[in-house]
Write a protein that holds these residues in place. Structure first.
Motif: not given
Length: 344
Positions: A19-21, A142-149
């Motif tokens: 899902l993260t990917w 610059n990032f809009d989202y940082v998503i951590i698995d």
């Protein structure tokens, strides 16, 4: 400013990595810049996105170009190290990943709640992800989202990610254990926040007037995803529907508990529908296997042939499989649209 999201469930096998990917790739297709942090010592996200050979080349190098290069200095009192980001061969190039490393087990063991967190002396170890993104930002990324698995545990890595996160998303599958693990999160998250508040109070006693950590340590539950259910004749199987209903009830209990026990901030987003569902993705069957073998997000597999086995033999997708790929693509897009609209 980037929004930090932890995708977590204490139960393994709920599809956190996949899902993260896929969500990251979908967000990038919508024009968002996404940084993925593989914070799981199993490194499945890195292997899925980058491919086995590329990942092996990163971890086998003496100066590993993984998250270890950045974090190791925290344990050696030399400060954060160099950051290496990578892109996948078939993932949107707006998605960058800081690759995981089996060494994360060492870092997890070094995150001492008593000595580092509760005393306030090692807060920086628990907020390293924030420092990582801030450093990249200063370097012009610059990032809009940082998503951590994350791994399926309540250990130091999970604490660290939650303290660094603005939002928490819980993926669930059609089984009794998903419902049970939601109740565990309801028990553990208030304890984690209480420990954080204690540590910050102690930190400020020795760092008068510092506001360095005032804006973090406040993760909000922002929704759940129903993953891996079966549909027949256009609707969910009765067993899956029953589990979904039970999970919905567990989510309501979670919301009630977090709202009651976490007092220093609003620990739940304002969801107008009040069901806190971000969407669902049905069982991918052979689709997920091919996605991992070929390092291609599931929604993009229609543009590639099916691999029959690891020997590399290929064949065309059947019409039924192509329809499933399109359905999965639509479901992932719905989730990413909800993340954009609800996590504000």
């Amino acid at each position: 400013m980037a929004k930090f999201i932890s995708i977590f469930n204490n139960k393994g096998g709920v599809g956190k990595t996949n899902l993260t990917w896929n969500i990251a790739d979908s967000l990038a297709e919508k024009g968002k810049n996404v940084l993925l942090i593989d914070y799981d010592p199993q490194c499945n996200l890195s292997i899925a996105m980058l491919g086995t050979e590329k990942f092996k080349s990163l971890v086998s190098n003496p100066a590993a170009k993984t998250i270890r290069a950045f974090l190791q200095g925290y344990l050696q009192s030399t400060g954060p190290g160099k950051i290496h980001t990578h892109t996948g061969p078939h993932t949107n190039t707006k998605v960058k990943i800081v690759a995981g490393d089996f060494w994360l087990n060492v870092y997890s063991d070094a995150l001492n709640v008593g000595n580092d967190l509760l005393t306030g002396n090692g807060i920086s170890k628990f907020t390293a992800i924030r420092t990582l993104e801030h450093t990249l930002n200063q370097d012009g990324e610059n990032f809009d989202y940082v998503i951590i698995d994350l791994p399926p545990s309540f250990g130091g890595l999970v604490r660290s990610a939650l303290y660094s996160s603005d939002y928490l998303i819980i993926p669930c599958t059609s089984d009794t254990f998903s419902e049970y693990c939601i109740s565990l999160i309801a028990q553990m998250l208030p304890q984690f926040i209480n420990d954080w508040n204690t540590g910050i109070q102690r930190f400020k006693q020795n760092n008068y007037g510092s506001a360095d950590f005032d804006h973090i340590g406040k993760p909000k539950f922002s929704g759940w995803i129903f993953n891996g259910y079966d549909t027949r004749s256009g609707k969910k199987l009765r067993a899956d529907q029953a589990h979904e209903n039970n999970i919905e009830q567990a989510i309501q209990r979670l919301v009630k508990t977090l709202s009651a026990e976490i007092k220093n901030y609003n620990a739940v987003i304002d969801d107008h529908e009040k069901d806190y569902s971000l969407g669902g993705v049905e069982d991918m069957n052979v689709i997920i296997q091919n996605s991992l073998w070929q390092n291609i997000p599931a929604s993009k597999l229609a543009n590639h042939q099916q691999v029959k086995s690891l020997t590399g033999d290929k064949q065309k997708w059947s019409l039924e499989q192509l329809n499933l790929i399109q359905k999965i693509k639509t479901q992932i897009e719905t989730i990413s649209d909800n993340i954009i609209s609800k996590l504000v």
